[in-house]
Design an enzyme around this catalytic site. Sequence first.
Site, PDB file in Angstrom:
ATOM      1  N   LYS A  43      -6.453  -0.672   6.663  1.00  0.00           N
ATOM      2  CA  LYS A  43      -5.285  -0.392   7.482  1.00  0.00           C
ATOM      3  C   LYS A  43      -5.185   1.101   7.730  1.00  0.00           C
ATOM      4  O   LYS A  43      -5.486   1.911   6.844  1.00  0.00           O
ATOM      5  CB  LYS A  43      -4.027  -0.913   6.784  1.00  0.00           C
ATOM      6  CG  LYS A  43      -2.775  -0.824   7.659  1.00  0.00           C
ATOM      7  CD  LYS A  43      -1.560  -0.592   6.831  1.00  0.00           C
ATOM      8  CE  LYS A  43      -1.113   0.853   6.932  1.00  0.00           C
ATOM      9  NZ  LYS A  43       0.036   1.167   6.097  1.00  0.00           N
ATOM     10  N   SER A  77       3.214  -8.392   8.465  1.00  0.00           N
ATOM     11  CA  SER A  77       2.557  -7.517   7.508  1.00  0.00           C
ATOM     12  C   SER A  77       3.681  -6.648   6.978  1.00  0.00           C
ATOM     13  O   SER A  77       3.935  -5.545   7.477  1.00  0.00           O
ATOM     14  CB  SER A  77       1.472  -6.655   8.155  1.00  0.00           C
ATOM     15  OG  SER A  77       0.949  -5.739   7.208  1.00  0.00           O
ATOM     16  N   TYR A  90       5.061   7.750   5.598  1.00  0.00           N
ATOM     17  CA  TYR A  90       4.651   7.407   4.232  1.00  0.00           C
ATOM     18  C   TYR A  90       4.413   8.632   3.390  1.00  0.00           C
ATOM     19  O   TYR A  90       3.607   9.465   3.712  1.00  0.00           O
ATOM     20  CB  TYR A  90       3.355   6.597   4.257  1.00  0.00           C
ATOM     21  CG  TYR A  90       3.570   5.148   4.673  1.00  0.00           C
ATOM     22  CD1 TYR A  90       4.845   4.619   4.803  1.00  0.00           C
ATOM     23  CD2 TYR A  90       2.498   4.324   4.921  1.00  0.00           C
ATOM     24  CE1 TYR A  90       5.019   3.298   5.174  1.00  0.00           C
ATOM     25  CE2 TYR A  90       2.665   2.990   5.284  1.00  0.00           C
ATOM     26  CZ  TYR A  90       3.941   2.489   5.406  1.00  0.00           C
ATOM     27  OH  TYR A  90       4.113   1.192   5.765  1.00  0.00           O
ATOM     28  N   LYS A 115      -1.280  -4.353  14.204  1.00  0.00           N
ATOM     29  CA  LYS A 115      -0.023  -4.246  13.459  1.00  0.00           C
ATOM     30  C   LYS A 115       0.921  -3.341  14.247  1.00  0.00           C
ATOM     31  O   LYS A 115       0.969  -2.126  14.031  1.00  0.00           O
ATOM     32  CB  LYS A 115      -0.260  -3.699  12.048  1.00  0.00           C
ATOM     33  CG  LYS A 115       1.036  -3.551  11.218  1.00  0.00           C
ATOM     34  CD  LYS A 115       0.727  -3.332   9.730  1.00  0.00           C
ATOM     35  CE  LYS A 115       2.014  -2.971   8.973  1.00  0.00           C
ATOM     36  NZ  LYS A 115       1.851  -3.026   7.502  1.00  0.00           N
ATOM     37  N   ASP A 127       0.801  -1.224   0.000  1.00  0.00           N
ATOM     38  CA  ASP A 127       0.000   0.000   0.000  1.00  0.00           C
ATOM     39  C   ASP A 127       0.831   1.270   0.000  1.00  0.00           C
ATOM     40  O   ASP A 127       0.388   2.308   0.477  1.00  0.00           O
ATOM     41  CB  ASP A 127      -0.934  -0.002   1.221  1.00  0.00           C
ATOM     42  CG  ASP A 127      -0.152  -0.030   2.524  1.00  0.00           C
ATOM     43  OD1 ASP A 127      -0.571   0.646   3.486  1.00  0.00           O
ATOM     44  OD2 ASP A 127       0.877  -0.737   2.601  1.00  0.00           O
ATOM     45  N   GLU A 180      -2.810  -0.012  13.610  1.00  0.00           N
ATOM     46  CA  GLU A 180      -1.350   0.111  13.574  1.00  0.00           C
ATOM     47  C   GLU A 180      -0.825   1.303  14.377  1.00  0.00           C
ATOM     48  O   GLU A 180      -0.785   2.436  13.884  1.00  0.00           O
ATOM     49  CB  GLU A 180      -0.861   0.224  12.113  1.00  0.00           C
ATOM     50  CG  GLU A 180       0.667   0.322  12.002  1.00  0.00           C
ATOM     51  CD  GLU A 180       1.181   0.420  10.559  1.00  0.00           C
ATOM     52  OE1 GLU A 180       0.368   0.284   9.623  1.00  0.00           O
ATOM     53  OE2 GLU A 180       2.395   0.634  10.392  1.00  0.00           O
TER      54      GLU A 180
END
Lengths: 362, 363
Positions: B146, B300, B363, B229, B34, B187
């Site tokens: 997620k 993951s 990210y 996660k 992702d 997460e």
Amino acid sequence: MTTQFPSLSPEQKKELSNIAQKIVAPGKGILAADESTGTMAKRLQKINVENTEENRRSFRDLLFSAVDPNCIGGIIFFHETLYQKSDNGVPFPKVIKDKGIVVGIKVDKGTAALNGTDGETTTQGLDGLSERCAQYKKDGCDFAKWRCVLKISDSCPSALSIAENANVLARYASICQQNGLVPIVEPEILPDGDHDLLRTQYVTEKVLAATYKALNDHHVYLEGTLLKPNMVTAGHSCTKKFSPQEVAMATVTALRRTVPAAVPGVTFLSGGQSEEEATQNLNAMNQTALHRPWKLSFSFGRALQASALAAWQGKAANKKAAQDAFTSRAKSNGLASKGEYKSTAGADKASMQSLHTANYVY
Amino acid sequence: MPHSFPFLSTEQKKELSDIAQKIVAPGKGILAADESTGSVAKRFQSINTENTEENRRLYRQLLFTADSVEPCIGGVIFFHETLYQKTDDGQLFPELIKDRGMVVGIKVDKGVVPLAGTNGETTTQGLDGLYERCAQYKKDGADFAKWRCVLKITDTTPSELAIKENANVLARYASICQMHGIVPIVEPEILPDGDHDLKRTQYVTEKVLAAVYKALSDHHVYLEGTLLKPNMVTAGHSCPQKFSNQEIAMATVTALRRTVPPAVPGITFLSGGQSEEEATINLNAMNQCPLHRPWAITFSYGRALQASALKAWGGKPENGKACQDEFIKRALNNSKACQGKYVSTGEKGAAGGESLFVANHSY
């Protein structure tokens, strides 16, 4: 908050963890013999026995001399009893320890009202608790018990009651561990009321989530604690009846959603359940298909002693009969803590109920 | 507070629980594919490949069509763009993944935003319209989602506010997902940047996870239909002291045992900046840890599954098979690791031993 100030050395942690494991060793549970003087009055009145110090000593002696260490891992004492002696003049803690059973002590000082609530309470006893714990440790105790009480009604338990009781339990637990005592954490939700199983499960989940958040906030070492919760049952005046399997599913589900795997054992209180009911429910829990990472055992008062008291009637001649009754219950519960209890007589029908009867959503 | 107003039916609960179990079935974990367009830019730059939509499609196609990974991959996390891309044959990617027996997931957060008054801490945005977006994603084939929150360790962080705010936003996201039959992967990543030791990370991880599960309880999230996660518990990257895989495993499993309720079906670790091999070995050590674990412990992984594959590809179509071979190798290794059966051969793959640490990763 983000920097650790370790409060227990590795040795202290190991000691606490070992004590907890010893209490809930396979097939073992706790005899709650910590009835206060006031509570003993009620018990003894039922069998027309005078509530004297000697009678209390005599009854505890009856239990302690017969107690089987194969099914009893720990015994909770009331303060007075800790300093009494057996018929042979041996201090009770020594009698118990010599049998390989762990000695515990009730340390709370009863409930106190929470202003502005619908009759809710917190529990007192924190003042000087550290010094008291240190003394109890010297006098032979290795674990402690503190009971908080919540109730279910339209408006209860309130957010304050949940938060306050969780907090006081965490303070108590923290202080115990500093003094080498394993704290049994008891957030009892009373069975009074007409609410159903679902409601009790919901409330139990909320209360336990708050309890474990508080324990975490107070840096309590979970591996050195035990939990003493209510089983998840419908309220006493609920018109609908639920089987031991339904009680077991609801209880184990609630625990799985809230009790971290690090907690070595869950030792249920029996509340107002009959001896047989409590044993059957515990047994059903140890037979559920749901995975349980902690031991599920008992910490019973009435559910271990009711028959013994009734058989005793305060008479020395009945001592053996009373001891037999007690031993029998202890053995049954020891088996139930392994899911190996087979009930006799009329109870069979109830225990045979299908798991599929419930439309019940957990 | 004391009354329950159930909003998930028995069937809805069962659907969520089944999805979660399917993702973390024995031997399986998650391919985190992702990466946002911006993240892919960094990846592609390292292999001198242009960051075009077509290149992103080609690269993901290689991963999604790789043979023999079905026993290793329970789910794949998509980025929004990828969910609507197709194979060369014109098949939508989610359909391909589903046909191969894997569950389709979707990243739904919209990145981090600063928390004013803190020492550079953040929360994560994306709640606006999330309800409607989840409904659409479910129609478009997604069965899990997620959302990544980020915390960091310094002398003053994570602050109480950062812990509480991130826990709360994760719980809101989880609650919304479940209303639409989507399993939320929760997460709460604690970055490995810093020189703190293993103990410190363990302590912070316990505090963060306790807050997360309290928030999930407060928001009435159905735990059996969620996955966690988290970061593995490792020392900070600049910590002078090194710790063994077993120490990492013990610290991590201990932290989880103290905070993650047994009702949670599985824990799917992020790899952070760990090398492919390191991430596999640590996962393996956890599954060999003597402490009892009531949840599945699996992976993951993004970088830790793709680094060698990416390098082998280099953006060139003729390297397609080499790329897939690297990916398959990593998938198989991690499949063994999540069962505690991985034996390291020392083979590193094209990028196996390289640390994939990118400072202050977001990210």
